[in-house]
Enzyme design. Structure first.
Site, PDB file in Angstrom:
ATOM      1  N   ASP A  46       0.824  -1.212   0.000  1.00 11.00           N
ATOM      2  CA  ASP A  46       0.000   0.000   0.000  1.00 11.00           C
ATOM      3  C   ASP A  46       0.863   1.268   0.000  1.00 11.00           C
ATOM      4  OD1 ASP A  46      -1.281  -2.313   1.070  1.00 11.00           O
ATOM      5  OD2 ASP A  46      -2.892  -1.070   1.856  1.00 11.00           O
ATOM      6  N   HIS A  48      -0.986   4.616  -0.363  1.00  5.88           N
ATOM      7  CA  HIS A  48      -1.902   5.536   0.325  1.00  5.88           C
ATOM      8  C   HIS A  48      -1.516   7.018   0.215  1.00  5.88           C
ATOM      9  CE1 HIS A  48      -4.892   2.900   2.001  1.00  5.88           C
ATOM     10  NE2 HIS A  48      -3.963   2.087   2.491  1.00  5.88           N
ATOM     11  N   ASP A  74      -4.157   0.056  -3.330  1.00  2.95           N
ATOM     12  CA  ASP A  74      -4.303   1.121  -2.333  1.00  2.95           C
ATOM     13  C   ASP A  74      -3.322   2.260  -2.598  1.00  2.95           C
ATOM     14  OD1 ASP A  74      -6.397  -0.224  -1.204  1.00  2.95           O
ATOM     15  OD2 ASP A  74      -5.585  -0.213   0.826  1.00  2.95           O
ATOM     16  N   ASN A 106      -8.623  -2.342  -2.150  1.00  3.62           N
ATOM     17  CA  ASN A 106      -9.973  -2.000  -1.687  1.00  3.62           C
ATOM     18  C   ASN A 106     -10.202  -0.490  -1.653  1.00  3.62           C
ATOM     19  OD1 ASN A 106      -8.155  -1.994   0.695  1.00  3.62           O
ATOM     20  ND2 ASN A 106     -10.011  -1.473   1.832  1.00  3.62           N
ATOM     21  N   HIS A 107      -9.133   0.317  -1.680  1.00  4.67           N
ATOM     22  CA  HIS A 107      -9.300   1.770  -1.749  1.00  4.67           C
ATOM     23  C   HIS A 107      -9.396   2.270  -3.185  1.00  4.67           C
ATOM     24  CE1 HIS A 107      -9.097   3.231   2.448  1.00  4.67           C
ATOM     25  NE2 HIS A 107      -8.556   2.039   2.637  1.00  4.67           N
ATOM     26  N   HIS A 153      -4.181  -7.946  -3.395  1.00  5.70           N
ATOM     27  CA  HIS A 153      -4.214  -6.892  -2.382  1.00  5.70           C
ATOM     28  C   HIS A 153      -4.651  -7.419  -1.019  1.00  5.70           C
ATOM     29  CE1 HIS A 153      -4.451  -3.045  -0.463  1.00  5.70           C
ATOM     30  NE2 HIS A 153      -5.655  -3.354  -0.032  1.00  5.70           N
ATOM     31  N   HIS A 219      -2.673  -4.592   2.182  1.00  6.03           N
ATOM     32  CA  HIS A 219      -3.941  -4.374   2.866  1.00  6.03           C
ATOM     33  C   HIS A 219      -3.862  -4.074   4.352  1.00  6.03           C
ATOM     34  CE1 HIS A 219      -8.249  -4.402   3.099  1.00  6.03           C
ATOM     35  NE2 HIS A 219      -8.388  -5.622   3.595  1.00  6.03           N
TER      36      HIS A 219
END
Length: 267
Positions: A46, A48, A74, A106-107, A153, A219
């Protein structure tokens, strides 16, 4: 100062919008499950919205002379530079589509973007968010490295065949969301009623069904940036240091000749 920041964000949105039709064509041509048989491969967890972390791992790509880079999803939310991260990643993919691989996290969903920062970052622009969501839908869900290492992910959804994985969000959901657990079976998750945790027996069944050796996933924020599960059968990676002020270090992996080397960075 505020108007300057708004102006920069507006320019970034416009730049991203110009990239979307081209990146859509590239991602749409890729299957739900990629197959990468060449190595070495850098595997990134990730990001982010952390441009600095992204630039660090891109710099390591040159240092390690590693053409293939797999991102586990992500890219936005939680951090302030999701737009810039997407621009950088999409440009990398367009420049080198055969060696840069972008899985969906999932983002990379509207539901998450509405509540975890990206929607606010783009000025609460619903039309823009809906447009970027169409690109999310085209992203691959998983990758198999050298025929034996499954990268995703989130996780798995039982011991079924990877041939059943589809890009449609309803089919992809478990692979974007599920987490490993020490408890056997598929059990409830604190993430929500539709999310599951999968135990060591589920991992064994999944690997056996698909003739695989291990799973690598993202994740989960981790204090040291990585965590091994199930006697080395699963590796969890997180590549965003000091995630939401947690003070964690970050990690990425280098996959080469069936071996995995871990690199720790950040705090």
């Amino acid at each position: 100062m505020v108007s300057e920041k708004v102006s920069r964000k507006t320019a970034a949105k416009e730049e991203l919008l110009l990239l979307l039709p081209r990146i859509d064509r590239v991602l749409e041509a890729e299957p739900a499950v990629l197959r990468i048989d060449a190595d070495p491969v850098m595997i990134i967890g990730d990001i982010h919205g952390d441009s600095q972390a992204l630039e660090f791992v891109i710099g390591k790509r040159k240092e390690l002379n590693c053409k293939n880079v797999l991102f586990l999803g992500d890219y936005v939310d939680r951090g302030p530079q999701g737009t810039e991260v997407l621009i950088r990643l999409f440009r990398l993919k367009l420049e080198d589509p055969d060696h840069i691989f972008l899985l969906r996290g999932n983002h990379e969903t509207v539901d998450m973007n509405l509540y975890y920062g990206f929607f606010e970052e783009i000025g609460l622009d619903q039309e823009f968010l809906l447009r970027i969501s169409r690109t999310y839908d085209k992203m691959p869900i998983a990758t198999v490295l050298s025929g034996h290492t499954f990268c995703v992910h989130g996780g798995i959804n039982g011991a079924g065949s990877i041939d059943s994985i589809r890009k449609e969000e309803a089919f992809a959901f478990p692979y974007l969301w599920n987490d490993p657990s020490k408890r056997p079976g598929l059990t409830a998750s604190i993430r929500g009623s539709t999310v599951k945790e999968f135990g060591p027996d589920i991992v064994d069944g999944f690997l056996e069904t698909n003739n695989l050796k291990r799973i690598i996933r993202g994740h989960t924020a981790l204090e040291n940036g990585y965590k091994w599960w199930f006697d080395g059968k699963l590796l969890s990676l997180f590549s965003c240091p000091d995630y939401v002020g947690l003070g964690n270090t970050a990690a990425f992996a280098l996959f080469e000749k069936k071996e995995i080397k871990l690199f720790i960075f950040g705090n």
